[in-house]
Design a protein around this motif. Structure first.
Motif, mmCIF file in Angstrom:
data_model
loop_
_atom_site.group_PDB
_atom_site.id
_atom_site.type_symbol
_atom_site.label_atom_id
_atom_site.label_comp_id
_atom_site.label_asym_id
_atom_site.label_seq_id
_atom_site.Cartn_x
_atom_site.Cartn_y
_atom_site.Cartn_z
ATOM 1 N N LYS A 64 -7.091 -0.189 2.293
ATOM 2 C CA LYS A 64 -6.185 0.636 1.482
ATOM 3 C C LYS A 64 -5.558 1.820 2.214
ATOM 4 O O LYS A 64 -4.863 2.619 1.599
ATOM 5 N N SER A 65 -5.768 1.954 3.510
ATOM 6 C CA SER A 65 -5.067 3.006 4.263
ATOM 7 C C SER A 65 -3.562 2.816 4.146
ATOM 8 O O SER A 65 -2.808 3.788 4.081
ATOM 9 N N CYS A 66 -3.132 1.564 4.123
ATOM 10 C CA CYS A 66 -1.706 1.258 4.025
ATOM 11 C C CYS A 66 -1.124 1.730 2.698
ATOM 12 O O CYS A 66 0.010 2.201 2.639
ATOM 13 N N ILE A 67 -1.895 1.616 1.625
ATOM 14 C CA ILE A 67 -1.438 2.053 0.308
ATOM 15 C C ILE A 67 -1.160 3.550 0.324
ATOM 16 O O ILE A 67 -0.147 4.013 -0.196
ATOM 17 N N GLU A 68 -2.061 4.297 0.928
ATOM 18 C CA GLU A 68 -1.907 5.750 0.994
ATOM 19 C C GLU A 68 -0.686 6.152 1.819
ATOM 20 O O GLU A 68 -0.064 7.175 1.557
ATOM 21 N N GLU A 69 -0.310 5.340 2.800
ATOM 22 C CA GLU A 69 0.791 5.662 3.704
ATOM 23 C C GLU A 69 2.151 5.209 3.189
ATOM 24 O O GLU A 69 3.181 5.758 3.574
ATOM 25 N N CYS A 70 2.176 4.227 2.316
ATOM 26 C CA CYS A 70 3.436 3.634 1.852
ATOM 27 C C CYS A 70 4.248 4.619 1.009
ATOM 28 O O CYS A 70 3.810 5.037 -0.064
ATOM 29 N N PRO A 71 5.468 4.972 1.455
ATOM 30 C CA PRO A 71 6.268 5.944 0.712
ATOM 31 C C PRO A 71 6.932 5.391 -0.549
ATOM 32 O O PRO A 71 7.391 6.163 -1.388
ATOM 33 N N VAL A 72 6.976 4.060 -0.691
ATOM 34 C CA VAL A 72 7.632 3.475 -1.861
ATOM 35 C C VAL A 72 6.664 2.761 -2.794
ATOM 36 O O VAL A 72 7.088 2.125 -3.753
ATOM 37 N N ASP A 73 5.364 2.856 -2.527
ATOM 38 C CA ASP A 73 4.340 2.329 -3.432
ATOM 39 C C ASP A 73 4.505 0.825 -3.683
ATOM 40 O O ASP A 73 4.410 0.365 -4.814
ATOM 41 N N CYS A 74 4.756 0.051 -2.609
ATOM 42 C CA CYS A 74 5.014 -1.386 -2.776
ATOM 43 C C CYS A 74 3.848 -2.273 -2.349
ATOM 44 O O CYS A 74 3.998 -3.487 -2.239
ATOM 45 N N ILE A 75 2.672 -1.688 -2.102
ATOM 46 C CA ILE A 75 1.514 -2.477 -1.690
ATOM 47 C C ILE A 75 0.560 -2.577 -2.878
ATOM 48 O O ILE A 75 0.042 -1.584 -3.371
ATOM 49 N N TYR A 76 0.356 -3.808 -3.331
ATOM 50 C CA TYR A 76 -0.410 -4.094 -4.534
ATOM 51 C C TYR A 76 -1.750 -4.722 -4.172
ATOM 52 O O TYR A 76 -1.874 -5.421 -3.167
ATOM 53 N N GLU A 77 -2.724 -4.510 -5.046
ATOM 54 C CA GLU A 77 -4.067 -5.021 -4.795
ATOM 55 C C GLU A 77 -4.322 -6.295 -5.579
ATOM 56 O O GLU A 77 -4.213 -6.328 -6.810
ATOM 57 N N GLY A 78 -4.668 -7.355 -4.834
ATOM 58 C CA GLY A 78 -5.117 -8.587 -5.455
ATOM 59 C C GLY A 78 -6.635 -8.578 -5.515
ATOM 60 O O GLY A 78 -7.279 -7.572 -5.204
ATOM 61 N N ASP A 79 -7.215 -9.690 -5.888
ATOM 62 C CA ASP A 79 -8.665 -9.761 -6.000
ATOM 63 C C ASP A 79 -9.344 -9.674 -4.635
ATOM 64 O O ASP A 79 -10.356 -9.002 -4.487
ATOM 65 N N ARG A 80 -8.761 -10.353 -3.611
ATOM 66 C CA ARG A 80 -9.407 -10.410 -2.294
ATOM 67 C C ARG A 80 -8.614 -9.764 -1.170
ATOM 68 O O ARG A 80 -9.134 -9.601 -0.072
ATOM 69 N N MET A 81 -7.357 -9.425 -1.396
ATOM 70 C CA MET A 81 -6.556 -8.796 -0.345
ATOM 71 C C MET A 81 -5.425 -7.993 -0.967
ATOM 72 O O MET A 81 -5.228 -8.010 -2.174
ATOM 73 N N LEU A 82 -4.688 -7.308 -0.115
ATOM 74 C CA LEU A 82 -3.528 -6.523 -0.537
ATOM 75 C C LEU A 82 -2.254 -7.300 -0.231
ATOM 76 O O LEU A 82 -2.236 -8.141 0.674
#
Length: 108
Positions: free
Chosen positions: A15-33
């Protein structure tokens, strides 16, 4: 074009990528992002912060992980483009590709 999250993220979801994403486009699935391809602005901010180097520009995805490009898009087949991952909780499903991926263990 967009960025794609690939195999090294399976069963890790740092989830480091989620914190860095300026447009909030990284979503969490059950086993991966997953990166929502229509919401990604190709800024690349997510790529260098991924601790397992799972994120690639679409044209640069290694051949052994090319299926993850389609998997990232397929994850959003029913979810669509919600307009920001922070509006949703983690999903309890994944792209169909993950059904054939055995559980991964990640050494610390």
């Amino acid at each position: 074009m967009t960025y794609v999250i690939t195999f090294p993220c399976v069963d890790l979801k740092d989830k480091s990528c989620i914190e860095e994403c300026p447009v909030d486009c990284i979503y969490e699935g059950d086993r991966m992002l997953y990166i929502q391809p229509d919401e990604c602005v190709d800024c690349g901010a997510c790529e260098p912060v991924c601790p397992v180097e799972a994120i690639y520009y679409e044209d640069d995805v290694p051949s052994e992980w090319k299926d993850y490009t389609a998997a990232n898009a397929e994850f959003f087949a029913e979810l669509g483009s919600p307009g920001g991952a922070s509006k949703l909780e983690g999903q309890k499903f994944d792209a169909p590709l993950l059904a054939s991926v055995p559980p991964q263990t990640h050494d610390e």
